[in-house]
Scaffold this active site. Sequence first.
Site, PDB file in Angstrom:
ATOM      1  N   ARG A  39      -7.777  99.895  12.125  1.00 34.41           N
ATOM      2  CA  ARG A  39      -8.606  99.690  11.109  1.00 34.41           C
ATOM      3  C   ARG A  39      -8.414 100.925   9.987  1.00 34.41           C
ATOM      4  O   ARG A  39      -8.541 100.605   9.037  1.00 34.41           O
ATOM      5  CB  ARG A  39     -10.181  99.578  11.422  1.00 34.41           C
ATOM      6  N   VAL A  40      -8.313 102.175  10.340  1.00 39.39           N
ATOM      7  CA  VAL A  40      -8.232 103.312   9.650  1.00 39.39           C
ATOM      8  C   VAL A  40      -6.865 103.862   9.745  1.00 39.39           C
ATOM      9  O   VAL A  40      -6.676 104.850   8.902  1.00 39.39           O
ATOM     10  CB  VAL A  40      -9.318 104.032   9.720  1.00 39.39           C
TER      11      VAL A  40
END
Length: 548
Positions: A377-378
């Site tokens: 996600r990051v």
Amino acid sequence: MQLLEHRLQGGKDLQEIIMSNIVTEIENEIKGLKLKAQKENVGTVTEVGDGIARIEGLSDVQASELVEFESGVTGLALNLESYNVGAVIFGDNTSVKQGDSVKTTGKILQVPVGDAIIGRVVNALGEPIDGKGKIASSVNYPVEKIAPGVITRQSVSVPLQTGIKSIDALIPIGRGQRELIIGDRNTGKTTIAIDTIINQKDVICIYVAIGQKTSKIAQIVAKLESVGAMKHTIVVAATAADPAPMQYIAPYAGTAIGEYFLDQGKDALIIYDDLSKHANAYRQMSLLLRRPSGREAYPGDVFYLHSRLLERSARLNSEYGGGSLTALPVIETQAGDISAYIPTNVISITDGQIFLETDLFFQGIRPAVNVGTSVSRVGGSAQTKAMKSVAGRLKLDLAQFRALAAFAQFSSDLDPETRNQIERGKRITEALKQPPFSPVPLAEQVATLWAVTNGHMDEIDVTKIQEFVAHFLSHLKIKYKKVMDEVADKKIIEDSSLKALEEAVAEALKTFKPGSESFKKSEAAQKVEKTEYSVSTKKDNKAKGKKK
Ligand SMILES: Nc1ncnc2c1ncn2[C@@H]1O[C@H](COP(=O)(O)OP(=O)(O)OP(=O)(O)O)[C@@H](O)[C@H]1O
Ligand SMILES: [Mg+2]
């Protein structure tokens, strides 16, 4: 001397002088004496078994305080009830007997940390178990610590290269991130973790082994040592034979060791292999402590157990030293069931997950990463420009391939465009394969993925793709070393490098002879064939040496 004084003082009685001396000495002692009142709370063991002791009389003990049993063994007070205290015993629990006295220590559990611990194998209490002697460290860190607050953190922006093509390209991990490795038994979870450790240069790695067989841990340490990765690695081991409390404390101890480097402004990586066994150990401990059980017999706070652990991974901002602690927790699923209690918990705590699948593993797609369901996600913001420039196309091609793969068996009836997409997808899948313990440097990953996504391998037979990749890379290393170094340094592909790559791939295609002896003999090919851990014990090495 005293006689001399006697004479000087004009014949005073010798005995009198000696007495007065003694008195002044005692007086001085009393003056210098600093009395400190110390309260010691002593209790008695009323029940003991399975590594748990019930103690009466410890009215002043604090939660998570270390207690000391009569035999010198330490324990941790966990359950504070009205009439008794439940404590877990660290170490030899057979030495604790009913009726033994127990005293509070006023201390919380700590482990030694520092540079001296690098390269060592320690147990959950930070004691060396590698037979290399004492660890000279003067700093201790508490095992449990509150995670860094929001103000002290900054977002992830520096990549943590795993050296695994499918991960670095499609599921990139940034420093300070928490990325879960999840899959069934024997799908290559540990291998991904070890590969990542091997690939690190300026990151200190901590491998926490929880509930694994001692032989497996020994193999891992031997592997790390043989490739020189122990120089930047610490192994914290709580084996399957260790009592549950040791397995419970191991990841926290490992994190404390990592936090030291985080506080020094350095980058560290911690691997928890695996948290399913950690949850099991905690469940066992909690049931023995008679805590009420909830879903799947786990105690209610099992989510908090893992969230407070993984929250401690962070990337601090420059005001706080700019260090980072990246976490790669491992979770073992049963028959691919990611909706079980512990997997769902840890999925929700982490910043993404790498799914490994048994089906893919047996189809020979190794590492068996399911690139469709895995996410980071990051990490995208931490990917290098060079990798980004090839990863976009790669994602698209693979997504199209997955959508069309179901039709692959009817390939003769398909329109040419669909067929081409399927063929391209097959080649990409092939190019992403990688044997264990051979991480690929960034520049080589970029060159390989650039070549395959731009259709330069479309004419090559699918079964020969890996051989061609090896040939292409060796050609690049020999003739285009400068270009490769530039990509590695600048982490972008300049136009000039792109031209050089095009030249190189054209030359490699011309000179490529499939089935060449040199490839068969090469390390890469042998590693592909040999899927077992190629680690041998020292004895084996000696035996091999003799044969030679
Ligand atoms: N990329 C790969 N290519 C070929 N073989 C591999 C690869 N990755 C792993 N293996 C092999 O698969 C086996 C299992 O790997 P590994 O121990 O990493 O799996 P695991 O999921 O950690 O297993 P466990 O559930 O027992 O912990 C090993 O023998 C390993 O050598
Ligand atoms: Mg494993």
